[in-house]
Design a protein around this motif. Sequence first.
Motif, PDB file in Angstrom:
ATOM      1  N   GLU A 144     -61.990 -30.290  71.532  1.00 47.28           N
ATOM      2  CA  GLU A 144     -62.318 -31.822  69.885  1.00 47.28           C
ATOM      3  C   GLU A 144     -60.982 -30.852  68.959  1.00 47.28           C
ATOM      4  O   GLU A 144     -60.823 -29.465  69.066  1.00 47.28           O
ATOM      5  CB  GLU A 144     -63.506 -30.797  69.084  1.00 47.28           C
ATOM      6  N   MET A 145     -60.751 -32.093  68.342  1.00 47.17           N
ATOM      7  CA  MET A 145     -58.736 -31.589  67.808  1.00 47.17           C
ATOM      8  C   MET A 145     -59.113 -32.186  66.463  1.00 47.17           C
ATOM      9  O   MET A 145     -59.886 -33.318  66.323  1.00 47.17           O
ATOM     10  CB  MET A 145     -58.231 -31.997  68.175  1.00 47.17           C
ATOM     11  N   GLY A 188     -50.265 -33.938  60.380  1.00 40.30           N
ATOM     12  CA  GLY A 188     -49.826 -33.746  61.404  1.00 40.30           C
ATOM     13  C   GLY A 188     -49.781 -31.904  61.891  1.00 40.30           C
ATOM     14  O   GLY A 188     -50.085 -31.448  62.864  1.00 40.30           O
ATOM     15  N   ARG A 189     -50.314 -30.879  60.685  1.00 38.25           N
ATOM     16  CA  ARG A 189     -51.073 -29.828  60.703  1.00 38.25           C
ATOM     17  C   ARG A 189     -52.687 -29.214  62.003  1.00 38.25           C
ATOM     18  O   ARG A 189     -53.470 -30.705  60.999  1.00 38.25           O
ATOM     19  CB  ARG A 189     -50.958 -28.820  60.284  1.00 38.25           C
ATOM     20  N   ILE A 190     -52.503 -28.586  62.905  1.00 38.50           N
ATOM     21  CA  ILE A 190     -53.727 -29.294  63.564  1.00 38.50           C
ATOM     22  C   ILE A 190     -54.733 -28.139  63.167  1.00 38.50           C
ATOM     23  O   ILE A 190     -54.788 -26.554  62.616  1.00 38.50           O
ATOM     24  CB  ILE A 190     -53.568 -28.697  64.820  1.00 38.50           C
ATOM     25  N   ILE A 191     -54.965 -28.391  62.679  1.00 41.17           N
ATOM     26  CA  ILE A 191     -56.790 -27.929  61.644  1.00 41.17           C
ATOM     27  C   ILE A 191     -57.687 -26.983  62.586  1.00 41.17           C
ATOM     28  O   ILE A 191     -57.953 -25.923  62.415  1.00 41.17           O
ATOM     29  CB  ILE A 191     -57.821 -28.336  60.680  1.00 41.17           C
ATOM     30  N   LYS A 192     -58.120 -28.000  63.688  1.00 39.80           N
ATOM     31  CA  LYS A 192     -58.835 -26.978  64.817  1.00 39.80           C
ATOM     32  C   LYS A 192     -58.517 -27.780  66.172  1.00 39.80           C
ATOM     33  O   LYS A 192     -58.473 -29.196  66.288  1.00 39.80           O
ATOM     34  CB  LYS A 192     -60.243 -27.668  64.207  1.00 39.80           C
ATOM     35  N   LEU A 193     -58.984 -26.889  67.568  1.00 39.17           N
ATOM     36  CA  LEU A 193     -58.379 -27.023  68.166  1.00 39.17           C
ATOM     37  C   LEU A 193     -59.531 -26.176  69.241  1.00 39.17           C
ATOM     38  O   LEU A 193     -59.536 -25.087  69.183  1.00 39.17           O
ATOM     39  CB  LEU A 193     -57.364 -26.754  69.141  1.00 39.17           C
ATOM     40  N   GLU A 194     -60.826 -26.915  69.788  1.00 40.09           N
ATOM     41  CA  GLU A 194     -61.844 -26.221  70.008  1.00 40.09           C
ATOM     42  C   GLU A 194     -62.143 -27.007  71.667  1.00 40.09           C
ATOM     43  O   GLU A 194     -62.485 -28.364  71.627  1.00 40.09           O
ATOM     44  CB  GLU A 194     -63.174 -26.042  68.985  1.00 40.09           C
ATOM     45  N   ARG A 195     -62.244 -26.341  72.886  1.00 39.95           N
ATOM     46  CA  ARG A 195     -62.620 -26.524  74.185  1.00 39.95           C
ATOM     47  C   ARG A 195     -63.605 -25.410  74.506  1.00 39.95           C
ATOM     48  O   ARG A 195     -64.147 -24.744  74.527  1.00 39.95           O
ATOM     49  CB  ARG A 195     -61.681 -25.606  74.791  1.00 39.95           C
ATOM     50  N   LYS A 232     -59.588 -36.666  63.651  1.00 38.75           N
ATOM     51  CA  LYS A 232     -60.731 -36.342  64.060  1.00 38.75           C
ATOM     52  C   LYS A 232     -60.608 -36.787  66.061  1.00 38.75           C
ATOM     53  O   LYS A 232     -60.791 -38.185  65.955  1.00 38.75           O
ATOM     54  CB  LYS A 232     -62.548 -36.770  63.777  1.00 38.75           C
ATOM     55  N   VAL A 233     -60.121 -35.900  66.450  1.00 39.41           N
ATOM     56  CA  VAL A 233     -60.107 -36.518  68.320  1.00 39.41           C
ATOM     57  C   VAL A 233     -61.059 -35.605  69.023  1.00 39.41           C
ATOM     58  O   VAL A 233     -60.865 -34.426  69.319  1.00 39.41           O
ATOM     59  CB  VAL A 233     -58.343 -36.532  68.571  1.00 39.41           C
TER      60      VAL A 233
END
Length: 83
Positions: free
Chosen positions: A67-68, A75-82, A55-56
């Motif tokens: 939030e990522m 290494g797959r991005i599951i969530k990327l929210e701005r 969680k980043v």
Amino acid sequence: MSVVLPTLLGLAIGLAATPASARYLDIEDVRAMAFDKGIVRLEEIELNRRRGIWKVEGDDAYGHEIEMKVDAVTGRIIKLERD
């Protein structure tokens, strides 16, 4: 039948052991991914070992929060929210 059963049992044991023995991305890999996605200031990087997810949280150059979530094995991005 005597060959199939041990093979299936071996596969089941191997699949059950995969998450515990899987190698996770290290924190430097995840930091690089975050910077590639526009995060310029990191607030938090946390590995949830039970779920196998990084969680980043951080901000982009304009101050928007990002939030990522990253699969720690693939290494797959599951969530990327701005915001």
